[in-house]
Design an enzyme around this catalytic site. Structure first.
Site, short mmCIF file in Angstrom:
data_model
loop_
_atom_site.label_atom_id
_atom_site.label_comp_id
_atom_site.label_asym_id
_atom_site.label_seq_id
_atom_site.Cartn_x
_atom_site.Cartn_y
_atom_site.Cartn_z
N GLU A 1 64.17 -14.47 -9.09
CA GLU A 1 64.44 -15.32 -10.25
C GLU A 1 63.26 -15.25 -11.22
O GLU A 1 62.13 -15.51 -10.84
CB GLU A 1 64.66 -16.77 -9.80
CG GLU A 1 64.68 -17.80 -10.91
CD GLU A 1 65.70 -17.50 -11.98
OE1 GLU A 1 65.32 -17.44 -13.16
OE2 GLU A 1 66.89 -17.31 -11.64
N CYS B 1 84.86 -32.24 -13.25
CA CYS B 1 84.27 -32.27 -14.58
C CYS B 1 84.26 -33.72 -15.05
O CYS B 1 85.33 -34.27 -15.34
CB CYS B 1 85.08 -31.40 -15.53
SG CYS B 1 84.31 -31.25 -17.17
N CYS C 1 82.25 -24.97 -17.37
CA CYS C 1 82.88 -26.28 -17.54
C CYS C 1 83.71 -26.37 -18.81
O CYS C 1 83.19 -26.54 -19.91
CB CYS C 1 81.88 -27.41 -17.51
SG CYS C 1 82.71 -29.01 -17.57
N ASP D 1 78.96 -19.36 -10.86
CA ASP D 1 79.60 -18.86 -12.06
C ASP D 1 79.77 -17.35 -12.11
O ASP D 1 80.61 -16.85 -12.87
CB ASP D 1 78.79 -19.28 -13.29
CG ASP D 1 78.74 -20.78 -13.49
OD1 ASP D 1 79.47 -21.50 -12.78
OD2 ASP D 1 77.97 -21.23 -14.36
N LYS E 1 84.22 -23.18 -13.55
CA LYS E 1 82.81 -22.85 -13.31
C LYS E 1 81.95 -24.08 -13.58
O LYS E 1 81.58 -24.37 -14.72
CB LYS E 1 82.40 -21.67 -14.19
CG LYS E 1 83.17 -20.39 -13.83
CD LYS E 1 82.74 -19.23 -14.69
CE LYS E 1 83.56 -17.97 -14.37
NZ LYS E 1 83.38 -17.49 -12.99
N THR E 2 81.64 -24.82 -12.51
CA THR E 2 80.85 -26.04 -12.61
C THR E 2 79.90 -26.15 -11.42
O THR E 2 80.04 -25.43 -10.42
CB THR E 2 81.75 -27.29 -12.60
OG1 THR E 2 82.30 -27.46 -11.29
CG2 THR E 2 82.88 -27.19 -13.61
N ALA E 3 78.96 -27.08 -11.52
CA ALA E 3 78.05 -27.35 -10.41
C ALA E 3 78.81 -27.91 -9.22
O ALA E 3 78.44 -27.69 -8.07
CB ALA E 3 76.95 -28.32 -10.84
N ALA E 4 79.85 -28.68 -9.51
CA ALA E 4 80.66 -29.23 -8.44
C ALA E 4 81.31 -28.13 -7.62
O ALA E 4 81.47 -28.25 -6.40
CB ALA E 4 81.72 -30.16 -9.01
#
Length: 445
Positions: free
Chosen positions: A67, A374, A195, A331, A339-342
């Site tokens: 990273e 979301c 999102c 993602d 496409k979300t963190a959840a």
């Protein structure tokens, strides 16, 4: 869990890392080691969670995370920053503080992949070999794909803003405060996005801000979306249509931003149902959700990706469709969830179990149901908490109708979810609300 999340690889095609502060960091790995049990590419939510889980399992020096960014951003907070409820400083931590200590941090960009020989190559030309690989590169923001957009985003007082990058998110509230009268236009691009709710959340917050400041009667709020619908899940779309109608917000579907004329304060949109037709709209404020894609370096590796450059995975197991020692998360995959963190939270438990099974030579049994959520913030005190699965059916955690605007869900989003992200998800502890949902529904869901 939170939305619009990704917190690394927020770079545009001009190769500027919007999530990177480029100060000298002394905590990254400078080892000459070039072989690892597991290599994780990407230090966003999925990469951090995967590295945390497996560096704890395999031990120090067995896992590397590649990273380049110095800073890690909690991007679901960008919606609140754009509305003046949080600051950019609230949303970030040094990458050295969020990556697991037992993993080696290779502070480079990964520029190529060789899955046939179990190797990746970093920007400094170093080859890193692996036994297992997790791809968590996020998505690429392509601001330069729209002529005039970057000029607008870098010109003071242009009224052009975007919540999607830490380089530009502060411009949103600045543009709101400077707004006097005219059109306030909000866009949704004709590409996959992080999102699907985020492009309209900023609109609801902006509309309420203008009402509070006594400017609403001088503002025409316009939402131009490339989609044929307001939101992809019918239950929540029905609730959002009630919101836009009650607030006199104009919604134009199948309308895609193709050019910004910042000096003239005009935006050009294409009618996706009649490509020859273009509509030019004057604006006082223009919030742009940029076109997005898979990262350029990932798209270049056709062995790992589909025709659009996203990692080809089995949507149930998150395992690569060709290489059994490769998994994807978040993602950058072609898993057909939002496409979300959840979604990362829902996927990480499946990845943990299935990658562990591969390592142990056992069959894969864990299945990802496509869960994501979301939090559709509709102002300064209310939120609709959308949760759903692969089939588009609601998969709600609480035993109430979550399609209703609620203050409780707003505070869940604003005050509780950040800690759940920093302390739970990034450390590999939070694997989604499945157990909580089952308990709250007495095991019936």
């Amino acid at each position: 869990m939170a939305c619009a999340f990704r917190s690394k690889f927020l770079y545009d095609n001009s190769r500027v890392l919007a999530s990177t502060s480029w100060f000298t960091c002394k905590n990254y790995c400078s080892t000459s080691k070039n072989s690892y049990e597991l290599v994780v590419v990407g230090g966003g939510a999925g990469g951090c969670a995967a590295a945390a889980k497996f560096s704890s399992k395999l031990g120090a020096g067995k896992v590397a995370i590649i990273e380049p960014a110095d800073m890690h951003y909690y991007q679901p907070m960008f919606t609140l920053i754009g509305g003046g409820m949080k600051t950019l400083k609230n949303s970030c931590k040094p990458m050295s503080k969020v990556l697991p200590k037992k993993a080696d941090w290779i502070k480079q960009r990964c520029i190529s992949f060789d899955p046939d020989n179990n190797k990746v190559v970093t920007e400094d030309g170093k080859e890193i070999s692996y036994k297992y690989l997790v791809l968590a590169l996020g998505m690429q923001l392509n601001y330069d794909a729209i002529p005039g957009l970057i000029e607008g985003l870098t010109t003071p007082g242009s009224g052009v803003c975007s919540n999607y990058s830490p380089a530009y998110v502060d411009r949103t509230f600045e543009s709101l405060k400077a707004f006097k009268s005219g059109n306030a236009v909000f866009t949704f691009p004709n590409t996959p996005v992080k999102c699907a709710g985020a492009p309209q959340k900023v609109m609801y917050i902006s509309e309420e801000y203008l009402r509070k400041e006594g400017k609403r009667d001088k503002a025409n709020i316009i939402y131009n979306t490339s989609l044929p619908v307001l939101f992809g899940i019918q239950k929540y779309a029905d609730a959002l249509w009630k919101v836009v109608k009650s607030r006199n917000i104009e919604v134009n579907t199948r309308r895609n931003l193709v050019e910004v004329l910042p000096r003239e304060k005009r935006a050009v949109f294409q009618n996706l149902d009649n490509l020859a037709e273009k509509v030019t709209t004057d604006f006082e404020l223009l919030h742009v959700t940029p076109p997005m894609s898979a990262p350029k370096e990932l798209k270049a590796c056709q062995q790992l990706t589909d025709a659009n450059g996203f990692v080809s995975v089995n949507k149930d197991s998150m395992q690569h469709t060709t290489y059994s020692n490769v998994f994807g998360i978040g993602d950058c995959t072609n898993s057909p969830n939002a496409k979300t963190a959840a979604a990362v939270a829902g996927q990480i438990g499946v990845l943990r179990k299935n990658l562990s099974a591969v390592m142990a030579g056992k069959p894969l049994t864990a299945v990802y149901d496509g869960y994501t959520s979301c939090p559709l913030v509709t102002g300064y005190s209310k939120c609709i908490l959308a949760e759903f699965d692969y089939s588009g059916q609601p998969l709600e955690t609480f035993p109430i109708n979550q399609a209703v605007e609620r203050r409780t869900m707003f505070h869940l989003k604003k005050d509780f979810m950040p800690d759940m992200y920093w302390l739970g998800l990034l450390n590999g502890y939070w694997e989604g609300p499945g157990l909580m949902r089952s308990a709250m529904h007495l095991g019936m869901k």
